[in-house]
Motif scaffolding. Structure first.
Motif, PDB file in Angstrom:
ATOM      1  N   LEU A 129     -30.735 -64.183  44.251  1.00  0.00           N
ATOM      2  CA  LEU A 129     -29.568 -63.507  43.694  1.00  0.00           C
ATOM      3  C   LEU A 129     -29.874 -62.944  42.316  1.00  0.00           C
ATOM      4  CD1 LEU A 129     -26.620 -65.926  44.594  1.00  0.00           C
ATOM      5  CD2 LEU A 129     -27.579 -64.046  45.942  1.00  0.00           C
ATOM      6  N   SER A 130     -29.135 -61.919  41.952  1.00  0.00           N
ATOM      7  CA  SER A 130     -29.246 -61.347  40.610  1.00  0.00           C
ATOM      8  C   SER A 130     -28.474 -62.210  39.628  1.00  0.00           C
ATOM      9  CB  SER A 130     -28.691 -59.924  40.596  1.00  0.00           C
ATOM     10  OG  SER A 130     -27.278 -59.948  40.782  1.00  0.00           O
ATOM     11  N   TRP A 131     -28.636 -61.894  38.336  1.00  0.00           N
ATOM     12  CA  TRP A 131     -27.890 -62.635  37.313  1.00  0.00           C
ATOM     13  C   TRP A 131     -26.385 -62.542  37.569  1.00  0.00           C
ATOM     14  CZ3 TRP A 131     -29.272 -66.281  34.213  1.00  0.00           C
ATOM     15  CH2 TRP A 131     -30.576 -66.360  33.719  1.00  0.00           C
ATOM     16  N   HIS A 132     -25.902 -61.342  37.870  1.00  0.00           N
ATOM     17  CA  HIS A 132     -24.470 -61.174  38.093  1.00  0.00           C
ATOM     18  C   HIS A 132     -24.000 -62.005  39.279  1.00  0.00           C
ATOM     19  CE1 HIS A 132     -25.642 -57.619  35.752  1.00  0.00           C
ATOM     20  NE2 HIS A 132     -24.392 -57.584  35.330  1.00  0.00           N
ATOM     21  N   LYS A 444     -35.112 -68.260  36.517  1.00  0.00           N
ATOM     22  CA  LYS A 444     -34.516 -66.920  36.483  1.00  0.00           C
ATOM     23  C   LYS A 444     -34.875 -66.187  35.197  1.00  0.00           C
ATOM     24  CE  LYS A 444     -32.165 -63.752  38.508  1.00  0.00           C
ATOM     25  NZ  LYS A 444     -32.672 -63.156  39.762  1.00  0.00           N
ATOM     26  N   ILE A 445     -34.858 -66.867  34.059  1.00  0.00           N
ATOM     27  CA  ILE A 445     -35.178 -66.192  32.799  1.00  0.00           C
ATOM     28  C   ILE A 445     -36.634 -65.752  32.782  1.00  0.00           C
ATOM     29  CG2 ILE A 445     -35.379 -66.503  30.304  1.00  0.00           C
ATOM     30  CD1 ILE A 445     -32.966 -68.308  30.387  1.00  0.00           C
ATOM     31  N   LYS A 446     -37.532 -66.562  33.328  1.00  0.00           N
ATOM     32  CA  LYS A 446     -38.939 -66.174  33.367  1.00  0.00           C
ATOM     33  C   LYS A 446     -39.154 -64.996  34.306  1.00  0.00           C
ATOM     34  CE  LYS A 446     -42.410 -68.844  33.076  1.00  0.00           C
ATOM     35  NZ  LYS A 446     -43.458 -69.864  33.323  1.00  0.00           N
ATOM     36  N   ALA A 447     -38.448 -64.984  35.436  1.00  0.00           N
ATOM     37  CA  ALA A 447     -38.640 -63.915  36.418  1.00  0.00           C
ATOM     38  C   ALA A 447     -37.926 -62.629  36.017  1.00  0.00           C
ATOM     39  CB  ALA A 447     -38.157 -64.371  37.788  1.00  0.00           C
ATOM     40  N   VAL A 448     -36.712 -62.756  35.471  1.00  0.00           N
ATOM     41  CA  VAL A 448     -35.904 -61.577  35.109  1.00  0.00           C
ATOM     42  C   VAL A 448     -35.366 -61.794  33.698  1.00  0.00           C
ATOM     43  CG1 VAL A 448     -34.008 -60.061  35.783  1.00  0.00           C
ATOM     44  CG2 VAL A 448     -35.233 -61.355  37.533  1.00  0.00           C
ATOM     45  N   PRO A 449     -36.131 -61.422  32.666  1.00  0.00           N
ATOM     46  CA  PRO A 449     -35.712 -61.681  31.285  1.00  0.00           C
ATOM     47  C   PRO A 449     -34.690 -60.693  30.746  1.00  0.00           C
ATOM     48  CG  PRO A 449     -37.876 -60.658  31.324  1.00  0.00           C
ATOM     49  CD  PRO A 449     -37.504 -60.910  32.743  1.00  0.00           C
ATOM     50  N   LEU A 450     -34.245 -59.736  31.566  1.00  0.00           N
ATOM     51  CA  LEU A 450     -33.228 -58.772  31.156  1.00  0.00           C
ATOM     52  C   LEU A 450     -32.170 -58.692  32.241  1.00  0.00           C
ATOM     53  CD1 LEU A 450     -35.550 -55.924  29.833  1.00  0.00           C
ATOM     54  CD2 LEU A 450     -34.220 -57.505  28.450  1.00  0.00           C
ATOM     55  N   VAL A 451     -30.908 -58.862  31.881  1.00  0.00           N
ATOM     56  CA  VAL A 451     -29.827 -58.828  32.860  1.00  0.00           C
ATOM     57  C   VAL A 451     -29.699 -57.424  33.437  1.00  0.00           C
ATOM     58  CG1 VAL A 451     -27.347 -59.091  33.211  1.00  0.00           C
ATOM     59  CG2 VAL A 451     -28.577 -60.688  31.735  1.00  0.00           C
ATOM     60  N   GLY A 452     -29.748 -57.332  34.760  1.00  0.00           N
ATOM     61  CA  GLY A 452     -29.553 -56.046  35.424  1.00  0.00           C
ATOM     62  C   GLY A 452     -30.756 -55.139  35.434  1.00  0.00           C
ATOM     63  N   VAL A 453     -31.897 -55.621  34.956  1.00  0.00           N
ATOM     64  CA  VAL A 453     -33.089 -54.791  34.886  1.00  0.00           C
ATOM     65  C   VAL A 453     -34.207 -55.473  35.659  1.00  0.00           C
ATOM     66  CG1 VAL A 453     -34.806 -53.726  33.378  1.00  0.00           C
ATOM     67  CG2 VAL A 453     -32.427 -53.897  32.640  1.00  0.00           C
ATOM     68  N   GLY A 454     -34.883 -54.707  36.508  1.00  0.00           N
ATOM     69  CA  GLY A 454     -35.992 -55.260  37.272  1.00  0.00           C
ATOM     70  C   GLY A 454     -35.785 -55.076  38.751  1.00  0.00           C
ATOM     71  N   LEU A 455     -36.864 -55.214  39.503  1.00  0.00           N
ATOM     72  CA  LEU A 455     -36.795 -54.986  40.934  1.00  0.00           C
ATOM     73  C   LEU A 455     -35.919 -55.998  41.646  1.00  0.00           C
ATOM     74  CD1 LEU A 455     -40.542 -54.135  41.662  1.00  0.00           C
ATOM     75  CD2 LEU A 455     -38.626 -52.550  41.426  1.00  0.00           C
ATOM     76  N   SER A 456     -35.788 -57.192  41.082  1.00  0.00           N
ATOM     77  CA  SER A 456     -35.007 -58.241  41.748  1.00  0.00           C
ATOM     78  C   SER A 456     -33.530 -58.193  41.395  1.00  0.00           C
ATOM     79  CB  SER A 456     -35.561 -59.617  41.391  1.00  0.00           C
ATOM     80  OG  SER A 456     -35.493 -59.825  39.994  1.00  0.00           O
ATOM     81  N   GLU A 457     -33.144 -57.314  40.499  1.00  0.00           N
ATOM     82  CA  GLU A 457     -31.743 -57.214  40.118  1.00  0.00           C
ATOM     83  C   GLU A 457     -31.045 -56.132  40.928  1.00  0.00           C
ATOM     84  OE1 GLU A 457     -30.125 -59.184  36.805  1.00  0.00           O
ATOM     85  OE2 GLU A 457     -31.025 -59.981  38.626  1.00  0.00           O
TER      86      GLU A 457
END
Length: 472
Positions: A129-132, A444-457
């Protein structure tokens, strides 16, 4: 009336894009996992130890059944192994290996399987899941916990009109210790309430987490704000009625960290942040001195004894036993299994065998020795460092240094502050939902350190859709 014809120059109108059914199912499944984890004591009180173990085992097997094929479909894309929370995983590995020297091997195997299950589910949620979506799922899980707590308390007070024992056993004719009850029937008489989790302290901590999650969703521009406010009122009501001194300390810590984050975000130059750090360090030292030297007055005002309601005696007893194996500990068991001979009748509280040391650091030292403490310190240091700058730094991946802050980015550091504060008086942060939050946010922070940015978001969806346009 405008009509579509062969001469139309614009594309034909189409329905707005809808989320795939499979992903909707995934989000619903994650909500179920979060509910069972955060309200695990409710499952325990409902179906007993065997039923709760089977429930968590089935969920973990389902998680692997969903996740493993998804990982296989990602090839030849490699899984980001370097971004896993290796300090937390090292602690899990050491806990499992401790069965080799454990003083209670059966308890180590049982609780080790529980720890591994929670870790797998946390990694799965972080990867899926994404951060949101994670924050929305947390919000939905807490709505179920709060709603069912209200229904259960009302049913006990208005229909049953008597305290409720776990597994719906009939209460004996003679008077028993109130600590044995699932719900004590205190909703209408002003006493402390327990909700579906069956514990006032746990209910109060969960209410603080719920308030933080709902508040973050509000700040992020969630729709149905009136509904969110109603849930926040219910959480605040339960928090007050639970009457937990530990939760009160956690609420203060969360508030202080939130204010600090907001001040840091307003700082224009590094020197301003430095002054804030110095000021808060001085305030922290003064506050700790005040609490230590004025603990008798403070605890009396909170309705607690100066020995932290017997916790000092528990710590002394546990540390004395821990000194027998100070390097690698006596063997993992979080929580302590009360029917194991190593724990049964060892430390009693109101006639009930205590199932943890009421301090996460004492507990880790007792179970896994100095090695376990070092691994736990590394786990929390990594999480504190990453979550703090995740909250206070602007989203940046190019030369643009003026993007808007994300309201969602404050959630990890607020909940880490809550866990560290709770860990001074409870062992919750190292088991069940406490450990799930640690692994989930670390991964999650290590994989996606920016909310809404990145291939997994995915798209910026918050409570049914974006209320206002979010910064990229």
């Amino acid at each position: 009336m405008a009509q579509i014809s062969r001469l139309s120059v614009s594309p034909a109108p189409t329905a707005p894009p809808r989320e795939a059914t499979g992903h909707l199912f995934l989000r619903g499944y994650v909500i179920l996992v979060l509910f069972v984890t955060f309200a695990h004591t409710a499952v325990f009180n409902l179906v007993g130890p065997i039923g709760s173990t089977i429930t968590l085992g089935v969920l973990t097997a389902s998680t692997l059944a969903i996740w493993i094929p998804a990982l296989a479909r990602q090839r030849p894309q490699r899984y980001p192994w370097r971004r896993l929370p290796w300090a937390a995983l090292a602690y899990v590995a050491f806990a499992l290996v401790s069965v080799a020297w454990s003083q209670w091997p059966a308890a180590t195997l049982l609780t080790g399987a529980l720890l591994l299950s929670i870790t797998v589910n946390a990694l799965f949620i972080a990867a899926s899941l994404s951060w949101h979506e994670i924050i929305r799922a947390l919000g939905s899980a807490f709505k179920w916990i709060l709603g069912l707590s209200l229904l259960l308390e009302l049913w006990v007070s208005l229909v049953l009109r008597a305290p409720l024992l776990p597994n719906f056993f009939d209460a004996p004719s003679e008077k028993i210790n109130p600590h044995w009850y699932w719900v004590r029937n205190n909703l209408l008489d002003g006493g402390r309430i327990q909700g579906i989790v069956g514990n006032s302290n746990v209910l109060a901590i969960l209410c603080i987490i719920a308030l933080v999650v709902f508040g973050v969703l509000m700040a992020a521009g969630a729709r149905r704000r009136g509904t969110l406010i109603a849930w926040m009122v219910l959480a605040a009501f339960f928090l007050v009625r639970a009457g937990s001194a530990t939760a009160a300390a956690c609420a203060v810590a969360v508030t202080v960290v939130l204010i600090t984050v907001l001040l840091m975000r307003r700082a224009r130059v590094p020197e301003q942040r430095t002054r804030i750090y110095i000021a808060y360090a001085a305030v922290a030292v003064a506050l700790l001195a005040t609490v230590w030297f004025g603990r008798d007055v403070l605890f009396s005002a909170l309705g607690r004894s100066s020995d932290l309601t017997g916790r000092l005696d528990i710590w002394q007893t546990v540390l004395t036993r821990a000194a027998q194996h100070p390097v690698i500990g006596n063997g993992f068991s979080s929580p302590w299994v009360p029917w194991d001979p190593g724990f049964a009748g060892w430390i009693d509280d109101h006639g009930i065998t205590v199932f943890h040391a009421h301090n996460m650091w004492v507990d880790v030292y007792f179970q896994l020795g100095a090695v376990g403490v070092i691994l736990m310190i590394a786990t929390y240091l990594s999480l504190v460092w990453r979550s703090w700058f995740f909250a206070v730094d602007r989203p940046r991946w190019d030369l643009n240094a003026h993007r808007r802050y994300s309201a969602l980015a404050v959630l990890p550091t607020l909940l880490v502050a809550l866990l560290l504060t709770q860990g001074l008086a409870e062992s919750g942060p190292i088991m069940l939902w406490g450990w799930m939050l640690v692994v989930l946010f670390s991964a999650k922070i290590k994989a996606v350190p920016l909310v809404g940015v990145g291939l997994s978001e995915r798209a910026n969806l918050v409570e049914g859709g974006p209320r206002r346009k979010q910064a990229p």
